[in-house]
Design a protein around this motif. Structure first.
Motif, PDB file in Angstrom:
ATOM      1  N   SER A 201       0.774  -1.346   0.110  1.00 49.21           N
ATOM      2  CA  SER A 201      -0.084  -0.024   0.106  1.00 49.21           C
ATOM      3  C   SER A 201       0.776   1.412  -0.090  1.00 49.21           C
ATOM      4  N   ASP A 202       2.017   1.210   0.705  1.00 51.65           N
ATOM      5  CA  ASP A 202       2.791   2.306   0.870  1.00 51.65           C
ATOM      6  C   ASP A 202       4.265   2.393   0.477  1.00 51.65           C
ATOM      7  N   GLY A 203       4.608   1.018   0.204  1.00 52.15           N
ATOM      8  CA  GLY A 203       5.931   0.803  -0.097  1.00 52.15           C
ATOM      9  C   GLY A 203       7.097   0.890   0.912  1.00 52.15           C
ATOM     10  N   LEU A 204       6.604   0.981   2.212  1.00 50.11           N
ATOM     11  CA  LEU A 204       7.425   0.885   3.265  1.00 50.11           C
ATOM     12  C   LEU A 204       7.332  -0.395   4.168  1.00 50.11           C
ATOM     13  N   TRP A 205       8.125  -0.336   5.398  1.00 48.43           N
ATOM     14  CA  TRP A 205       8.299  -1.753   6.103  1.00 48.43           C
ATOM     15  C   TRP A 205       7.586  -1.526   7.486  1.00 48.43           C
ATOM     16  N   THR A 206       7.385  -2.627   7.580  1.00 52.33           N
ATOM     17  CA  THR A 206       6.510  -2.801   9.217  1.00 52.33           C
ATOM     18  C   THR A 206       6.516  -4.322   9.645  1.00 52.33           C
ATOM     19  N   LEU A 207       6.268  -4.080  10.924  1.00 57.93           N
ATOM     20  CA  LEU A 207       6.112  -5.376  11.744  1.00 57.93           C
ATOM     21  C   LEU A 207       4.961  -6.078  11.240  1.00 57.93           C
ATOM     22  N   PRO A 208       4.854  -7.224  10.954  1.00 61.50           N
ATOM     23  CA  PRO A 208       3.706  -8.019  10.412  1.00 61.50           C
ATOM     24  C   PRO A 208       2.499  -7.751  11.303  1.00 61.50           C
ATOM     25  N   GLY A 209       1.153  -7.836  10.878  1.00 62.04           N
ATOM     26  CA  GLY A 209       0.302  -7.631  11.899  1.00 62.04           C
ATOM     27  C   GLY A 209      -0.893  -6.752  11.187  1.00 62.04           C
ATOM     28  N   GLY A 210      -1.888  -6.503  12.000  1.00 61.04           N
ATOM     29  CA  GLY A 210      -3.017  -5.905  11.474  1.00 61.04           C
ATOM     30  C   GLY A 210      -4.319  -5.815  12.555  1.00 61.04           C
ATOM     31  N   PHE A 211      -5.451  -5.487  11.946  1.00 65.74           N
ATOM     32  CA  PHE A 211      -6.494  -5.471  13.107  1.00 65.74           C
ATOM     33  C   PHE A 211      -7.185  -6.703  13.555  1.00 65.74           C
ATOM     34  N   CYS A 212      -7.309  -7.085  14.750  1.00 61.93           N
ATOM     35  CA  CYS A 212      -7.672  -8.352  15.451  1.00 61.93           C
ATOM     36  C   CYS A 212      -9.202  -8.465  14.683  1.00 61.93           C
ATOM     37  N   GLU A 213      -9.398  -9.850  14.297  1.00 65.13           N
ATOM     38  CA  GLU A 213     -10.646  -9.963  13.913  1.00 65.13           C
ATOM     39  C   GLU A 213     -11.489 -10.684  15.097  1.00 65.13           C
ATOM     40  N   VAL A 214     -12.804 -10.611  14.873  1.00 62.74           N
ATOM     41  CA  VAL A 214     -13.681 -11.017  15.929  1.00 62.74           C
ATOM     42  C   VAL A 214     -13.633 -12.666  15.618  1.00 62.74           C
ATOM     43  N   GLY A 215     -13.640 -13.241  17.137  1.00 59.00           N
ATOM     44  CA  GLY A 215     -13.571 -14.718  17.178  1.00 59.00           C
ATOM     45  C   GLY A 215     -12.287 -15.379  17.422  1.00 59.00           C
ATOM     46  N   LEU A 216     -11.185 -14.221  17.276  1.00 60.54           N
ATOM     47  CA  LEU A 216      -9.665 -14.747  17.292  1.00 60.54           C
ATOM     48  C   LEU A 216      -9.145 -14.204  18.571  1.00 60.54           C
ATOM     49  N   SER A 217      -8.388 -14.708  19.311  1.00 58.27           N
ATOM     50  CA  SER A 217      -7.867 -13.968  20.502  1.00 58.27           C
ATOM     51  C   SER A 217      -6.617 -13.292  20.127  1.00 58.27           C
ATOM     52  N   PRO A 218      -5.834 -12.265  20.552  1.00 57.93           N
ATOM     53  CA  PRO A 218      -4.853 -11.534  20.031  1.00 57.93           C
ATOM     54  C   PRO A 218      -3.477 -12.576  19.576  1.00 57.93           C
ATOM     55  N   ALA A 219      -3.353 -13.701  20.487  1.00 49.95           N
ATOM     56  CA  ALA A 219      -2.363 -14.599  20.034  1.00 49.95           C
ATOM     57  C   ALA A 219      -2.712 -15.416  18.908  1.00 49.95           C
ATOM     58  N   GLN A 220      -3.983 -15.834  18.614  1.00 45.73           N
ATOM     59  CA  GLN A 220      -4.256 -16.170  17.320  1.00 45.73           C
ATOM     60  C   GLN A 220      -4.404 -15.366  16.033  1.00 45.73           C
ATOM     61  N   ASN A 221      -4.649 -14.345  16.395  1.00 43.70           N
ATOM     62  CA  ASN A 221      -4.429 -13.259  15.527  1.00 43.70           C
ATOM     63  C   ASN A 221      -3.104 -12.937  14.719  1.00 43.70           C
ATOM     64  N   ILE A 222      -2.200 -13.011  15.820  1.00 47.36           N
ATOM     65  CA  ILE A 222      -0.822 -12.632  15.289  1.00 47.36           C
ATOM     66  C   ILE A 222      -0.308 -13.890  14.604  1.00 47.36           C
ATOM     67  N   ILE A 223      -0.601 -15.075  15.003  1.00 44.67           N
ATOM     68  CA  ILE A 223      -0.232 -16.341  14.245  1.00 44.67           C
ATOM     69  C   ILE A 223      -0.779 -16.103  12.784  1.00 44.67           C
ATOM     70  N   LYS A 224      -1.914 -15.680  12.621  1.00 42.34           N
ATOM     71  CA  LYS A 224      -2.476 -15.735  11.485  1.00 42.34           C
ATOM     72  C   LYS A 224      -1.889 -14.660  10.533  1.00 42.34           C
ATOM     73  N   GLU A 225      -1.837 -13.665  11.275  1.00 40.43           N
ATOM     74  CA  GLU A 225      -1.248 -12.205  10.395  1.00 40.43           C
ATOM     75  C   GLU A 225       0.155 -12.656   9.911  1.00 40.43           C
ATOM     76  N   ILE A 226       1.055 -13.270  10.860  1.00 37.30           N
ATOM     77  CA  ILE A 226       2.617 -13.480  10.365  1.00 37.30           C
ATOM     78  C   ILE A 226       2.278 -14.438   9.328  1.00 37.30           C
TER      79      ILE A 226
END
Length: 203
Positions: A86-111
């Protein structure tokens, strides 16, 4: 933060809360008008069309901060970053938490989705309010979780959101997507890397 943005956010939050709870039709009309004023304020100060701003600011339910998770993955002394299409810049992998998933489950999915790696979350490094850090102004209120993860498998793989995947040392960081993470936040991750007694930071 710009004063106008703070006012617009407060107006939008008041309107959203009022529309959620009011049972009076006259009050509803007033809250709709407040919402319209806030939306116009966002539109006047952004590059987005009014229709796009409306989609971002008109949210049902009581207004609460959105939750964003960022995965902190090390290989030796280097940290995993992904390059956003989207912007050509670098970031830690991640994003918004999805409903139904815990923060830990979300980050596993995002990475896995953004970088191709399999991880196990091991500890929460920080919980930050983006208002208190050097991010560009945003129309919404966000909290950001930094979750350190252990790398257990997989291989580098790009996605429809990311164009490159790589590991970087502290002294060789690429241009960062500051809407997602700041240099100071990445330095915090490196500082926590070898501290077994790290105490979670929060605003």
């Amino acid at each position: 933060m710009s004063q106008w943005l703070d006012w617009a956010k407060r107006l939008q939050a008041l309107a959203q809360a009022g529309l959620t709870f009011t049972k009076d039709e006259f009050d509803r009309e007033r809250y709709v008008e407040l919402q319209r004023i806030a939306t116009e304020m966002f539109e006047r100060q952004s590059d987005l069309a009014l229709e796009e701003v409306t989609k971002l600011t008109h949210v049902d339910g009581y207004p609460t901060p959105k939750l964003d998770v960022r995965g902190v993955v090390f290989r030796d002394d280097a940290i995993l970053l992904v390059k956003e299409r989207s912007d050509g810049l670098w970031t830690l992998p991640g994003g918004f938490c999805e409903v139904g998933l815990s923060p830990a489950q979300n980050i596993i999915k995002e990475i896995e989705e953004e970088a191709g790696y399999d991880v196990v979350p091991v500890r929460l490094l920080a919980l930050f309010d983006m208002h208190h850090h050097d991010h560009p102004p945003l129309s919404q209120h966000y909290y950001k979780l930094f979750i350190e993860c252990e790398l257990i498998g997989g291989e580098a793989q790009v996605s429809h959101e990311t164009s490159e995947v790589a590991f970087f040392t502290r002294d060789n960081l690429p241009p960062l997507s500051t809407a997602r993470n700041t240099q100071e936040q990445l330095y915090m991750c490196f500082e926590a890397r070898w501290q077994e007694d790290w105490i979670t930071l929060f605003d």
